[in-house]
Scaffold this motif. Sequence first.
Motif: not given
Length: 395
Positions: A271-275, A308-314, A359-368, A382-386
Amino acid sequence: MADGTILEMNRTYGDILHISNQSGVFRKNVFDILISDNAAQNFATVLQQADLKYFETQVCCTDDVVIWVLIRWQVVKDKDGGFKYYDCSMIDVTDRKNSEVALKSAHDNLEHIVDVRTQELVAANQELLATLDSLKKTQTQLVQTEKMASLGSLVAGIAHEINTPLGVSVTAASYLQQRTDEFIRFYADDKLDAQYLEDYVQDASEAVSIITPNLMRAAQLVKSFKQVSVDQSSAERRIFNIKQYLGEIVVSLRPNLKKTNIVLTVNCPDDLNWDGFPGAFAQIVTNLIMNSLAHAYEPDSVGTITIGIERYNENNLIFSYTDDGKGMDQDVLAKIFDPFFTTRRGVGSGLGLYILYNIVTQQFGGSVDCVSELGKGSKFTMCWALNAPLSVKEK
Protein backbone atom coordinates in the motif's frame (compact mmCIF):
# COMPACT_ATOMS: atom_id res chain seq x y z
CA MET A 1 57.20 96.84 2.57
CA ALA A 2 53.81 97.04 0.87
CA ASP A 3 55.46 96.67 -2.54
CA GLY A 4 57.23 93.45 -1.47
CA THR A 5 60.67 94.95 -0.78
CA ILE A 6 62.66 92.82 1.69
CA LEU A 7 63.75 94.99 4.64
CA GLU A 8 65.30 92.40 6.90
CA MET A 9 65.72 88.64 7.21
CA ASN A 10 67.10 86.29 9.81
CA ARG A 11 69.63 83.50 9.26
CA THR A 12 66.97 80.78 8.99
CA TYR A 13 65.31 82.68 6.18
CA GLY A 14 68.67 82.98 4.44
CA ASP A 15 69.43 79.28 4.93
CA ILE A 16 66.10 78.34 3.36
CA LEU A 17 66.89 80.43 0.26
CA HIS A 18 70.52 79.25 0.16
CA ILE A 19 71.79 82.82 0.68
CA SER A 20 75.41 82.96 1.83
CA ASN A 21 75.61 86.79 2.08
CA GLN A 22 72.35 88.09 3.51
CA SER A 23 73.33 91.72 3.03
CA GLY A 24 73.26 91.06 -0.70
CA VAL A 25 69.52 90.64 -0.78
CA PHE A 26 68.50 93.59 1.40
CA ARG A 27 66.15 95.95 -0.40
CA LYS A 28 65.41 93.31 -3.02
CA ASN A 29 61.81 92.39 -3.81
CA VAL A 30 60.10 89.20 -2.68
CA PHE A 31 58.50 88.91 -6.13
CA ASP A 32 61.96 88.27 -7.57
CA ILE A 33 62.11 84.83 -5.96
CA LEU A 34 58.63 83.67 -7.02
CA ILE A 35 58.99 81.42 -10.06
CA SER A 36 55.69 82.05 -11.83
CA ASP A 37 53.51 85.01 -12.72
CA ASN A 38 50.51 83.18 -11.29
CA ALA A 39 52.27 82.73 -7.94
CA ALA A 40 53.27 86.41 -7.91
CA GLN A 41 49.68 87.48 -8.70
CA ASN A 42 48.28 85.30 -5.96
CA PHE A 43 50.84 86.57 -3.48
CA ALA A 44 50.09 90.19 -4.41
CA THR A 45 46.42 89.52 -3.79
CA VAL A 46 46.92 88.06 -0.34
CA LEU A 47 49.22 90.95 0.62
CA GLN A 48 46.19 93.21 0.48
CA GLN A 49 44.46 91.22 3.22
CA ALA A 50 45.03 92.38 6.77
CA ASP A 51 44.36 89.11 8.59
CA LEU A 52 46.96 86.43 9.34
CA LYS A 53 47.31 84.34 6.18
CA TYR A 54 49.25 81.32 4.93
CA PHE A 55 50.43 80.81 1.41
CA GLU A 56 52.24 77.86 -0.23
CA THR A 57 54.26 78.49 -3.34
CA GLN A 58 57.47 77.62 -5.16
CA VAL A 59 60.46 79.95 -4.91
CA CYS A 60 63.81 80.07 -6.63
CA CYS A 61 66.84 80.13 -4.36
CA THR A 62 69.98 82.14 -5.17
CA ASP A 63 71.61 78.99 -6.59
CA ASP A 64 68.62 78.47 -8.91
CA VAL A 65 67.32 75.55 -6.82
CA VAL A 66 63.52 75.57 -6.74
CA ILE A 67 61.88 74.73 -3.42
CA TRP A 68 58.40 74.70 -1.94
CA VAL A 69 57.78 77.04 1.00
CA LEU A 70 54.92 77.87 3.35
CA ILE A 71 54.80 81.64 3.90
CA ARG A 72 52.96 83.22 6.84
CA TRP A 73 52.39 86.92 6.77
CA GLN A 74 50.80 89.47 9.07
CA VAL A 75 50.41 93.25 8.92
CA VAL A 76 52.41 95.18 11.54
CA LYS A 77 50.95 98.56 12.33
CA ASP A 78 52.52 101.70 13.79
CA LYS A 79 51.40 103.35 17.03
CA ASP A 80 48.71 105.25 15.20
CA GLY A 81 47.26 102.08 13.71
CA GLY A 82 48.59 102.67 10.24
CA PHE A 83 50.44 100.18 8.05
CA LYS A 84 54.09 99.81 8.90
CA TYR A 85 55.31 96.60 7.23
CA TYR A 86 54.55 92.91 6.72
CA ASP A 87 55.94 90.42 9.16
CA CYS A 88 56.60 87.22 7.19
CA SER A 89 57.95 83.85 8.13
CA MET A 90 58.89 80.99 5.80
CA ILE A 91 59.11 77.22 6.24
CA ASP A 92 60.69 74.85 3.73
CA VAL A 93 58.00 72.26 2.88
CA THR A 94 59.75 70.79 -0.16
CA ASP A 95 60.06 67.32 1.35
CA ARG A 96 56.35 67.27 2.24
CA LYS A 97 55.31 68.53 -1.20
CA ASN A 98 57.58 65.99 -2.90
CA SER A 99 56.04 63.28 -0.73
CA GLU A 100 52.56 64.50 -1.68
CA VAL A 101 53.50 64.47 -5.37
CA ALA A 102 54.98 60.98 -5.04
CA LEU A 103 51.93 59.83 -3.10
CA LYS A 104 49.56 61.29 -5.70
CA SER A 105 51.59 59.68 -8.48
CA ALA A 106 51.51 56.35 -6.67
CA HIS A 107 47.79 56.78 -6.04
CA ASP A 108 47.13 57.61 -9.70
CA ASN A 109 49.28 54.69 -10.78
CA LEU A 110 47.47 52.42 -8.34
CA GLU A 111 44.11 53.62 -9.65
CA HIS A 112 45.27 52.86 -13.17
CA ILE A 113 46.44 49.40 -12.15
CA VAL A 114 43.16 48.80 -10.32
CA ASP A 115 41.15 49.98 -13.34
CA VAL A 116 43.13 47.72 -15.67
CA ARG A 117 42.87 44.78 -13.28
CA THR A 118 39.15 45.43 -12.79
CA GLN A 119 38.61 45.39 -16.55
CA GLU A 120 40.62 42.18 -16.79
CA LEU A 121 38.57 40.61 -13.96
CA VAL A 122 35.29 41.71 -15.54
CA ALA A 123 36.38 40.21 -18.85
CA ALA A 124 37.55 37.04 -17.12
CA ASN A 125 34.30 36.85 -15.15
CA GLN A 126 32.24 37.24 -18.32
CA GLU A 127 34.31 34.51 -19.95
CA LEU A 128 33.83 32.27 -16.92
CA LEU A 129 30.08 32.89 -16.94
CA ALA A 130 29.94 32.06 -20.63
CA THR A 131 31.99 28.91 -20.01
CA LEU A 132 29.77 27.94 -17.07
CA ASP A 133 26.65 28.45 -19.18
CA SER A 134 28.19 26.33 -21.93
CA LEU A 135 29.11 23.63 -19.41
CA LYS A 136 25.58 23.61 -17.99
CA LYS A 137 24.15 23.21 -21.49
CA THR A 138 26.65 20.44 -22.22
CA GLN A 139 25.79 18.78 -18.90
CA THR A 140 22.09 18.89 -19.73
CA GLN A 141 22.75 17.43 -23.17
CA LEU A 142 24.95 14.67 -21.74
CA VAL A 143 22.39 13.76 -19.09
CA GLN A 144 19.67 13.67 -21.73
CA THR A 145 21.92 11.58 -23.97
CA GLU A 146 22.53 9.15 -21.10
CA LYS A 147 18.79 8.90 -20.49
CA MET A 148 18.11 8.26 -24.15
CA ALA A 149 20.91 5.67 -24.26
CA SER A 150 19.36 3.93 -21.27
CA LEU A 151 15.97 4.08 -22.95
CA GLY A 152 17.47 2.74 -26.18
CA SER A 153 18.95 -0.21 -24.32
CA LEU A 154 15.57 -0.78 -22.74
CA VAL A 155 13.88 -0.75 -26.16
CA ALA A 156 16.34 -3.28 -27.54
CA GLY A 157 15.88 -5.58 -24.56
CA ILE A 158 12.09 -5.36 -24.64
CA ALA A 159 12.01 -5.95 -28.39
CA HIS A 160 14.07 -9.11 -27.93
CA GLU A 161 11.90 -10.20 -25.00
CA ILE A 162 8.65 -9.65 -26.92
CA ASN A 163 9.92 -11.69 -29.87
CA THR A 164 9.65 -14.95 -27.86
CA PRO A 165 5.92 -14.85 -26.96
CA LEU A 166 5.05 -13.31 -30.31
CA GLY A 167 7.02 -16.02 -32.13
CA VAL A 168 5.23 -18.77 -30.21
CA SER A 169 1.87 -17.09 -30.83
CA VAL A 170 2.55 -16.73 -34.56
CA THR A 171 3.51 -20.42 -34.82
CA ALA A 172 0.38 -21.53 -32.96
CA ALA A 173 -1.81 -19.16 -34.96
CA SER A 174 -0.31 -20.40 -38.24
CA TYR A 175 -1.03 -23.99 -37.26
CA LEU A 176 -4.57 -23.06 -36.25
CA GLN A 177 -5.05 -21.23 -39.54
CA GLN A 178 -3.85 -24.31 -41.44
CA ARG A 179 -6.21 -26.62 -39.53
CA THR A 180 -9.09 -24.16 -40.00
CA ASP A 181 -8.54 -23.98 -43.78
CA GLU A 182 -8.57 -27.78 -43.87
CA PHE A 183 -11.72 -27.85 -41.77
CA ILE A 184 -13.43 -25.47 -44.21
CA ARG A 185 -12.51 -27.67 -47.18
CA PHE A 186 -13.73 -30.85 -45.43
CA TYR A 187 -16.95 -29.08 -44.54
CA ALA A 188 -17.44 -27.90 -48.15
CA ASP A 189 -16.83 -31.43 -49.47
CA ASP A 190 -19.10 -32.91 -46.81
CA LYS A 191 -16.23 -35.04 -45.47
CA LEU A 192 -16.52 -34.09 -41.79
CA ASP A 193 -16.99 -36.91 -39.33
CA ALA A 194 -17.11 -37.08 -35.56
CA GLN A 195 -13.46 -38.06 -35.15
CA TYR A 196 -12.17 -35.23 -37.39
CA LEU A 197 -14.38 -32.72 -35.62
CA GLU A 198 -13.10 -33.93 -32.23
CA ASP A 199 -9.47 -33.68 -33.41
CA TYR A 200 -10.01 -30.16 -34.79
CA VAL A 201 -11.62 -28.93 -31.58
CA GLN A 202 -8.73 -30.33 -29.53
CA ASP A 203 -6.09 -28.75 -31.81
CA ALA A 204 -7.90 -25.43 -31.80
CA SER A 205 -8.17 -25.49 -28.01
CA GLU A 206 -4.46 -26.24 -27.64
CA ALA A 207 -3.55 -23.48 -30.10
CA VAL A 208 -5.71 -20.94 -28.25
CA SER A 209 -4.22 -22.05 -24.91
CA ILE A 210 -0.77 -21.31 -26.35
CA ILE A 211 -1.67 -18.05 -28.11
CA THR A 212 -3.62 -16.44 -25.27
CA PRO A 213 -0.99 -16.49 -22.45
CA ASN A 214 1.83 -15.58 -24.83
CA LEU A 215 -0.06 -12.61 -26.24
CA MET A 216 -0.97 -11.57 -22.70
CA ARG A 217 2.70 -11.79 -21.77
CA ALA A 218 3.66 -9.67 -24.77
CA ALA A 219 0.91 -7.17 -23.93
CA GLN A 220 2.17 -6.94 -20.36
CA LEU A 221 5.71 -6.33 -21.60
CA VAL A 222 4.47 -3.60 -23.93
CA LYS A 223 2.40 -2.04 -21.15
CA SER A 224 5.32 -2.05 -18.72
CA PHE A 225 7.69 -0.72 -21.31
CA LYS A 226 5.25 1.96 -22.41
CA GLN A 227 4.71 3.18 -18.86
CA VAL A 228 8.39 3.16 -17.91
CA SER A 229 9.58 4.64 -21.19
CA VAL A 230 6.99 7.43 -21.13
CA ASP A 231 7.87 8.20 -17.50
CA GLN A 232 11.61 8.19 -18.17
CA SER A 233 11.20 10.69 -20.99
CA SER A 234 8.91 12.90 -18.90
CA ALA A 235 9.44 15.04 -15.81
CA GLU A 236 5.75 15.01 -14.83
CA ARG A 237 4.73 14.05 -11.32
CA ARG A 238 1.85 11.83 -10.26
CA ILE A 239 0.80 9.61 -7.38
CA PHE A 240 1.69 5.96 -8.00
CA ASN A 241 1.97 2.69 -6.13
CA ILE A 242 5.67 2.01 -5.63
CA LYS A 243 5.52 -1.80 -5.47
CA GLN A 244 3.42 -2.05 -8.62
CA TYR A 245 5.67 0.39 -10.45
CA LEU A 246 8.80 -1.44 -9.29
CA GLY A 247 7.28 -4.57 -10.83
CA GLU A 248 6.87 -2.79 -14.16
CA ILE A 249 10.46 -1.56 -14.04
CA VAL A 250 11.73 -5.06 -13.25
CA VAL A 251 9.71 -6.47 -16.16
CA SER A 252 11.26 -3.90 -18.49
CA LEU A 253 14.75 -4.90 -17.26
CA ARG A 254 14.08 -8.64 -17.42
CA PRO A 255 15.91 -9.06 -20.77
CA ASN A 256 19.08 -7.74 -19.14
CA LEU A 257 18.66 -9.86 -16.02
CA LYS A 258 17.91 -13.04 -18.00
CA LYS A 259 21.42 -12.97 -19.45
CA THR A 260 22.91 -13.30 -15.94
CA ASN A 261 22.74 -15.53 -12.89
CA ILE A 262 21.60 -12.64 -10.72
CA VAL A 263 18.43 -12.92 -8.63
CA LEU A 264 16.52 -9.70 -8.01
CA THR A 265 14.40 -9.41 -4.85
CA VAL A 266 12.01 -6.53 -4.10
CA ASN A 267 10.73 -5.80 -0.59
CA CYS A 268 8.05 -3.12 -0.47
CA PRO A 269 4.68 -2.70 1.29
CA ASP A 270 1.70 -3.25 -1.01
CA ASP A 271 0.00 0.00 0.00
CA LEU A 272 2.99 2.34 -0.25
CA ASN A 273 2.22 5.24 -2.61
CA TRP A 274 4.41 8.19 -3.53
CA ASP A 275 3.47 11.63 -4.80
CA GLY A 276 6.51 12.21 -6.97
CA PHE A 277 8.24 11.66 -10.27
CA PRO A 278 7.91 8.11 -11.64
CA GLY A 279 10.27 8.77 -14.55
CA ALA A 280 13.08 9.88 -12.25
CA PHE A 281 12.31 7.00 -9.90
CA ALA A 282 12.57 4.52 -12.79
CA GLN A 283 15.85 6.16 -13.81
CA ILE A 284 17.28 5.56 -10.33
CA VAL A 285 16.28 1.89 -10.25
CA THR A 286 17.47 1.32 -13.82
CA ASN A 287 20.81 3.02 -13.23
CA LEU A 288 21.48 1.04 -10.04
CA ILE A 289 20.64 -2.33 -11.59
CA MET A 290 22.55 -1.66 -14.81
CA ASN A 291 25.52 -0.39 -12.79
CA SER A 292 25.59 -3.61 -10.75
CA LEU A 293 25.31 -5.80 -13.86
CA ALA A 294 28.14 -3.87 -15.54
CA HIS A 295 30.56 -3.49 -12.63
CA ALA A 296 29.66 -5.66 -9.63
CA TYR A 297 29.57 -9.12 -11.24
CA GLU A 298 31.55 -11.14 -13.72
CA PRO A 299 29.51 -12.60 -16.64
CA ASP A 300 29.16 -16.03 -15.01
CA SER A 301 28.84 -14.82 -11.40
CA VAL A 302 25.93 -15.87 -9.19
CA GLY A 303 24.54 -13.13 -7.00
CA THR A 304 21.60 -11.37 -5.40
CA ILE A 305 20.33 -7.81 -5.74
CA THR A 306 17.88 -6.64 -3.09
CA ILE A 307 15.70 -3.55 -3.34
CA GLY A 308 13.92 -2.40 -0.20
CA ILE A 309 11.70 0.62 0.28
CA GLU A 310 9.65 1.59 3.31
CA ARG A 311 8.35 4.51 5.29
CA TYR A 312 11.05 6.06 7.47
CA ASN A 313 8.55 8.09 9.46
CA GLU A 314 5.33 9.92 8.68
CA ASN A 315 7.00 12.17 6.14
CA ASN A 316 9.87 10.25 4.50
CA LEU A 317 10.82 7.16 2.53
CA ILE A 318 13.94 5.04 2.84
CA PHE A 319 15.12 3.34 -0.34
CA SER A 320 17.89 0.75 0.02
CA TYR A 321 19.67 -1.07 -2.77
CA THR A 322 22.15 -3.87 -2.03
CA ASP A 323 24.22 -6.15 -4.22
CA ASP A 324 26.64 -8.88 -3.11
CA GLY A 325 29.08 -8.24 -5.92
CA LYS A 326 32.75 -7.29 -6.00
CA GLY A 327 32.42 -4.11 -3.98
CA MET A 328 34.70 -1.08 -4.22
CA ASP A 329 37.82 0.21 -2.51
CA GLN A 330 37.66 3.57 -0.74
CA ASP A 331 39.37 5.51 -3.56
CA VAL A 332 36.74 4.36 -6.06
CA LEU A 333 33.91 4.84 -3.55
CA ALA A 334 34.89 8.49 -3.06
CA LYS A 335 34.44 9.19 -6.78
CA ILE A 336 31.36 7.17 -7.79
CA PHE A 337 29.07 10.24 -7.91
CA ASP A 338 31.55 12.30 -9.97
CA PRO A 339 30.52 12.90 -13.60
CA PHE A 340 32.29 10.72 -16.18
CA PHE A 341 33.93 8.56 -13.53
CA THR A 342 34.01 4.88 -14.50
CA THR A 343 36.24 1.91 -13.75
CA ARG A 344 35.51 0.33 -17.14
CA ARG A 345 36.04 2.61 -20.11
CA GLY A 346 33.88 1.73 -23.08
CA VAL A 347 31.22 0.03 -20.94
CA GLY A 348 29.38 3.17 -19.87
CA SER A 349 29.46 6.95 -19.95
CA GLY A 350 30.28 7.39 -16.26
CA LEU A 351 27.10 9.42 -15.77
CA GLY A 352 24.74 6.81 -14.31
CA LEU A 353 25.41 7.39 -10.60
CA TYR A 354 26.01 11.10 -11.20
CA ILE A 355 22.48 11.35 -12.61
CA LEU A 356 21.17 9.30 -9.68
CA TYR A 357 22.85 11.63 -7.17
CA ASN A 358 21.40 14.75 -8.80
CA ILE A 359 17.90 13.27 -9.03
CA VAL A 360 17.85 12.30 -5.35
CA THR A 361 19.47 15.44 -3.93
CA GLN A 362 18.05 18.08 -6.28
CA GLN A 363 14.80 16.85 -7.80
CA PHE A 364 13.69 14.79 -4.78
CA GLY A 365 15.33 17.07 -2.18
CA GLY A 366 16.77 14.01 -0.43
CA SER A 367 20.07 12.39 0.47
CA VAL A 368 22.08 9.44 -0.85
CA ASP A 369 24.88 7.45 0.71
CA CYS A 370 26.89 4.41 -0.32
CA VAL A 371 28.96 1.96 1.73
CA SER A 372 31.12 -0.67 0.10
CA GLU A 373 34.13 -2.91 0.66
CA LEU A 374 36.10 -5.01 -1.76
CA GLY A 375 34.65 -8.49 -1.86
CA LYS A 376 31.64 -7.53 0.28
CA GLY A 377 29.29 -5.85 -2.16
CA SER A 378 27.76 -2.40 -2.05
CA LYS A 379 24.76 -0.77 -0.41
CA PHE A 380 23.07 2.47 -1.48
CA THR A 381 20.74 4.19 0.99
CA MET A 382 18.52 7.04 -0.13
CA CYS A 383 15.99 9.10 1.79
CA TRP A 384 13.44 11.58 0.47
CA ALA A 385 10.03 13.03 1.37
CA LEU A 386 6.75 11.19 0.82
CA ASN A 387 5.61 14.31 -1.02
CA ALA A 388 8.30 15.36 -3.47
CA PRO A 389 9.25 19.07 -3.62
CA LEU A 390 7.59 21.20 -6.26
CA SER A 391 9.40 21.27 -9.58
CA VAL A 392 10.46 24.56 -11.20
CA LYS A 393 7.52 24.26 -13.61
CA GLU A 394 5.07 23.72 -10.73
CA LYS A 395 6.43 26.74 -8.85
